[in-house]
Scaffold this motif. Sequence first.
Motif, PDB file in Angstrom:
ATOM      1  N   GLN A 204       0.937  -1.221   0.029  1.00 39.35           N
ATOM      2  CA  GLN A 204      -0.056   0.113  -0.140  1.00 39.35           C
ATOM      3  C   GLN A 204       0.957   1.152   0.054  1.00 39.35           C
ATOM      4  OE1 GLN A 204      -3.008   0.017   2.904  1.00 39.35           O
ATOM      5  NE2 GLN A 204      -3.582  -2.150   2.797  1.00 39.35           N
ATOM      6  N   GLY A 205       0.097   2.418  -0.106  1.00 43.57           N
ATOM      7  CA  GLY A 205       1.163   3.562  -0.171  1.00 43.57           C
ATOM      8  C   GLY A 205       1.433   4.122  -1.723  1.00 43.57           C
ATOM      9  N   PRO A 206       2.462   4.805  -1.531  1.00 39.49           N
ATOM     10  CA  PRO A 206       3.201   5.584  -3.134  1.00 39.49           C
ATOM     11  C   PRO A 206       3.342   4.448  -4.082  1.00 39.49           C
ATOM     12  CG  PRO A 206       3.884   6.568  -1.131  1.00 39.49           C
ATOM     13  CD  PRO A 206       3.150   5.299  -0.559  1.00 39.49           C
ATOM     14  N   LEU A 207       3.935   3.199  -3.300  1.00 39.63           N
ATOM     15  CA  LEU A 207       4.475   2.356  -4.319  1.00 39.63           C
ATOM     16  C   LEU A 207       3.322   1.517  -5.191  1.00 39.63           C
ATOM     17  CD1 LEU A 207       7.369   0.466  -2.010  1.00 39.63           C
ATOM     18  CD2 LEU A 207       7.422   2.135  -4.189  1.00 39.63           C
ATOM     19  N   ASN A 208       2.088   1.511  -4.579  1.00 39.60           N
ATOM     20  CA  ASN A 208       0.908   0.854  -4.971  1.00 39.60           C
ATOM     21  C   ASN A 208      -0.372   1.825  -4.928  1.00 39.60           C
ATOM     22  OD1 ASN A 208      -0.288  -1.020  -6.224  1.00 39.60           O
ATOM     23  ND2 ASN A 208      -0.969  -2.107  -4.138  1.00 39.60           N
ATOM     24  N   PRO A 209      -0.303   2.858  -6.020  1.00 40.42           N
ATOM     25  CA  PRO A 209      -1.431   4.047  -5.691  1.00 40.42           C
ATOM     26  C   PRO A 209      -2.538   3.450  -6.362  1.00 40.42           C
ATOM     27  CG  PRO A 209       0.242   4.307  -7.742  1.00 40.42           C
ATOM     28  CD  PRO A 209       0.804   3.316  -6.941  1.00 40.42           C
ATOM     29  N   VAL A 210      -3.726   3.902  -5.823  1.00 43.14           N
ATOM     30  CA  VAL A 210      -5.137   3.409  -6.240  1.00 43.14           C
ATOM     31  C   VAL A 210      -5.727   4.495  -7.338  1.00 43.14           C
ATOM     32  CG1 VAL A 210      -7.456   2.808  -5.685  1.00 43.14           C
ATOM     33  CG2 VAL A 210      -5.446   2.128  -4.330  1.00 43.14           C
ATOM     34  N   LEU A 211      -5.805   4.436  -8.461  1.00 43.96           N
ATOM     35  CA  LEU A 211      -6.366   5.343  -9.344  1.00 43.96           C
ATOM     36  C   LEU A 211      -7.739   5.585  -9.239  1.00 43.96           C
ATOM     37  CD1 LEU A 211      -4.460   4.238 -12.583  1.00 43.96           C
ATOM     38  CD2 LEU A 211      -3.759   5.715 -10.709  1.00 43.96           C
ATOM     39  N   PRO A 212      -8.397   6.682  -9.566  1.00 35.41           N
ATOM     40  CA  PRO A 212      -9.731   6.740  -9.648  1.00 35.41           C
ATOM     41  C   PRO A 212     -10.444   5.670 -10.603  1.00 35.41           C
ATOM     42  CG  PRO A 212      -8.455   8.689 -10.249  1.00 35.41           C
ATOM     43  CD  PRO A 212      -7.665   7.692 -10.012  1.00 35.41           C
ATOM     44  N   GLY A 213     -11.921   5.602 -10.480  1.00 39.75           N
ATOM     45  CA  GLY A 213     -12.540   4.563 -11.045  1.00 39.75           C
ATOM     46  C   GLY A 213     -12.540   4.995 -12.499  1.00 39.75           C
ATOM     47  N   ILE A 214     -12.842   6.300 -12.895  1.00 42.24           N
ATOM     48  CA  ILE A 214     -12.836   6.416 -14.293  1.00 42.24           C
ATOM     49  C   ILE A 214     -11.219   6.023 -15.216  1.00 42.24           C
ATOM     50  CG2 ILE A 214     -12.252   8.848 -13.905  1.00 42.24           C
ATOM     51  CD1 ILE A 214     -14.428   7.662 -16.789  1.00 42.24           C
ATOM     52  N   ALA A 215     -10.361   6.219 -14.284  1.00 45.30           N
ATOM     53  CA  ALA A 215      -8.906   5.975 -14.843  1.00 45.30           C
ATOM     54  C   ALA A 215      -8.902   4.487 -15.209  1.00 45.30           C
ATOM     55  CB  ALA A 215      -7.883   6.452 -14.011  1.00 45.30           C
ATOM     56  N   TYR A 216      -9.586   3.636 -14.173  1.00 44.65           N
ATOM     57  CA  TYR A 216      -9.475   2.343 -14.463  1.00 44.65           C
ATOM     58  C   TYR A 216     -10.223   1.916 -15.885  1.00 44.65           C
ATOM     59  CZ  TYR A 216      -6.830   1.156 -10.234  1.00 44.65           C
ATOM     60  OH  TYR A 216      -5.946   1.070  -9.033  1.00 44.65           O
ATOM     61  N   LEU A 217     -11.330   2.349 -15.908  1.00 43.77           N
ATOM     62  CA  LEU A 217     -12.187   2.021 -17.089  1.00 43.77           C
ATOM     63  C   LEU A 217     -11.680   2.587 -18.323  1.00 43.77           C
ATOM     64  CD1 LEU A 217     -15.909   3.145 -15.457  1.00 43.77           C
ATOM     65  CD2 LEU A 217     -14.784   1.004 -15.904  1.00 43.77           C
ATOM     66  N   ILE A 218     -11.131   3.789 -18.284  1.00 43.05           N
ATOM     67  CA  ILE A 218     -10.152   4.285 -19.681  1.00 43.05           C
ATOM     68  C   ILE A 218      -9.335   3.362 -20.289  1.00 43.05           C
ATOM     69  CG2 ILE A 218      -8.845   5.854 -20.543  1.00 43.05           C
ATOM     70  CD1 ILE A 218     -10.432   8.156 -19.091  1.00 43.05           C
ATOM     71  N   ILE A 219      -8.500   2.754 -19.067  1.00 41.41           N
ATOM     72  CA  ILE A 219      -7.433   1.744 -19.374  1.00 41.41           C
ATOM     73  C   ILE A 219      -8.003   0.261 -19.843  1.00 41.41           C
ATOM     74  CG2 ILE A 219      -5.716   0.432 -18.058  1.00 41.41           C
ATOM     75  CD1 ILE A 219      -5.027   2.582 -16.143  1.00 41.41           C
ATOM     76  N   ALA A 220      -8.956   0.130 -19.154  1.00 40.71           N
ATOM     77  CA  ALA A 220      -9.576  -1.225 -19.749  1.00 40.71           C
ATOM     78  C   ALA A 220     -10.046  -1.142 -21.273  1.00 40.71           C
ATOM     79  CB  ALA A 220     -10.797  -1.504 -18.714  1.00 40.71           C
ATOM     80  N   VAL A 221     -10.653   0.172 -21.441  1.00 42.85           N
ATOM     81  CA  VAL A 221     -10.887   0.345 -22.901  1.00 42.85           C
ATOM     82  C   VAL A 221      -9.578   0.196 -23.877  1.00 42.85           C
ATOM     83  CG1 VAL A 221     -11.865   1.750 -24.639  1.00 42.85           C
ATOM     84  CG2 VAL A 221     -13.162   1.515 -22.282  1.00 42.85           C
ATOM     85  N   VAL A 222      -8.662   1.042 -23.661  1.00 45.11           N
ATOM     86  CA  VAL A 222      -7.414   0.862 -24.172  1.00 45.11           C
ATOM     87  C   VAL A 222      -6.951  -0.332 -24.346  1.00 45.11           C
ATOM     88  CG1 VAL A 222      -5.136   1.849 -24.255  1.00 45.11           C
ATOM     89  CG2 VAL A 222      -7.202   3.399 -23.638  1.00 45.11           C
ATOM     90  N   VAL A 223      -6.773  -1.206 -23.150  1.00 45.11           N
ATOM     91  CA  VAL A 223      -6.214  -2.443 -23.302  1.00 45.11           C
ATOM     92  C   VAL A 223      -6.920  -3.635 -24.339  1.00 45.11           C
ATOM     93  CG1 VAL A 223      -5.683  -4.343 -21.945  1.00 45.11           C
ATOM     94  CG2 VAL A 223      -4.922  -2.264 -21.318  1.00 45.11           C
ATOM     95  N   PHE A 224      -8.309  -3.226 -24.112  1.00 43.20           N
ATOM     96  CA  PHE A 224      -9.427  -4.078 -25.013  1.00 43.20           C
ATOM     97  C   PHE A 224      -8.956  -3.995 -26.632  1.00 43.20           C
ATOM     98  CE2 PHE A 224     -13.042  -4.423 -27.907  1.00 43.20           C
ATOM     99  CZ  PHE A 224     -13.374  -5.569 -27.506  1.00 43.20           C
ATOM    100  N   PHE A 225      -8.630  -2.800 -27.035  1.00 44.73           N
ATOM    101  CA  PHE A 225      -8.452  -2.642 -28.280  1.00 44.73           C
ATOM    102  C   PHE A 225      -7.031  -2.909 -28.619  1.00 44.73           C
ATOM    103  CE2 PHE A 225     -12.173   0.394 -27.964  1.00 44.73           C
ATOM    104  CZ  PHE A 225     -12.688  -0.165 -29.178  1.00 44.73           C
ATOM    105  N   ALA A 226      -6.078  -2.646 -27.729  1.00 46.77           N
ATOM    106  CA  ALA A 226      -4.851  -3.327 -27.915  1.00 46.77           C
ATOM    107  C   ALA A 226      -4.588  -4.675 -28.160  1.00 46.77           C
ATOM    108  CB  ALA A 226      -3.753  -2.748 -26.746  1.00 46.77           C
ATOM    109  N   ARG A 227      -5.441  -5.459 -27.371  1.00 46.73           N
ATOM    110  CA  ARG A 227      -5.443  -6.846 -27.225  1.00 46.73           C
ATOM    111  C   ARG A 227      -6.016  -7.366 -28.729  1.00 46.73           C
ATOM    112  NH1 ARG A 227      -9.020 -11.044 -24.769  1.00 46.73           N
ATOM    113  NH2 ARG A 227      -7.565 -12.902 -24.626  1.00 46.73           N
TER     114      ARG A 227
END
Length: 241
Positions: A204-227
Motif C-alpha cells: 500500500q501507499g505510494p508504491l501501489n497507488p489506487v487510481l480513480p474509477g474513471i481511470a481504470y475504465l479508460i485503461i480497460a478500454v485501451v487494453v481491450f483494443f490493444a489486445r
Amino acid sequence: MSESETSKTPRNAAAGAKQAQAAERPVHEVTELTKRNAEYMRQMRKSLDATALSGEKKTAVLNEMTSTLLAEQGRGTTARQLYGTVQERTEEIVNPKKTPVERQKANYWVTALDNGLMLFMIFCLMYGIMGFIGTNATKNSAGANGITAILITSAIGGLGVAKLFEYLMPAKDGKKVSLWKKIAWSVLAIIVWMLVFTTMSMIQGPLNPVLPGIAYLIIAVVVFFARMWLKRRFNITTSMF
C-alpha cells in the motif's frame, strides 16, 4: 599445346557454361508453358536471382512451380491466379509464413502478453466499476486494487497461463498428458497465482497507488483494443477469452 588442343578448350568451356546454365533452369522448357505463364516464370527467375537463396533452393522452387503450371494451365489457370504477383510469391518463398500453431509455439511471450493483457483488462474493469459504486469492499481492498498490484498480478498470471497452455498442448511425439497431471498442474497454477495476488495486495501507499474509477475504465478500454490488435496481428487462439 597443339592448335587442335587450343581450339578444343573454348568449345569445352562454352559447353560447360551452357550445362551450368541449364542446371539452373526448370526441368521443363519454358516453351511448354503458355506465353503468359512462361513470361511469369522468367520474371520469377530474375526475382529469385536477386535473393540470397541457394542455387539448389531456387532450382527446386522453379521446378515445382513449372510442374504445377503445366498441370494446371490446361484448365485455363494462370501463374498469377495460383501464386499472386511475382513479388508476393518471392516474399512467400524467402520468408515462408508459419502456421498459427507453429507461430504460437515459437513465441511463448506473445501468448503470455495476450493473457496478461486480458487479466489486466478484467481487473481494471472490475475496480473501475467498484470505484464508481464506492462500496466498502473497495476501501477494504486498497492494496489489491492498486495499479502496481494489478500490473504484477496480471503479468504473473499471463506467464502462468501461457506456460500452462504450452504444457497442456499435445506433444510433437504424440504422447498425451494424463488427466490427473492436467488437473494437478492447473490447481498448482491457481494456488501460485493466488499467493502472488495476496502478496501484492499487502503493498500500500505510494508504491501501489489506487487510481480513480474513471481511470481504470479508460485503461480497460485501451487494453481491450490493444489486445484485439495483438490477436489479429499474431493470430492468437490459445487464450482464456
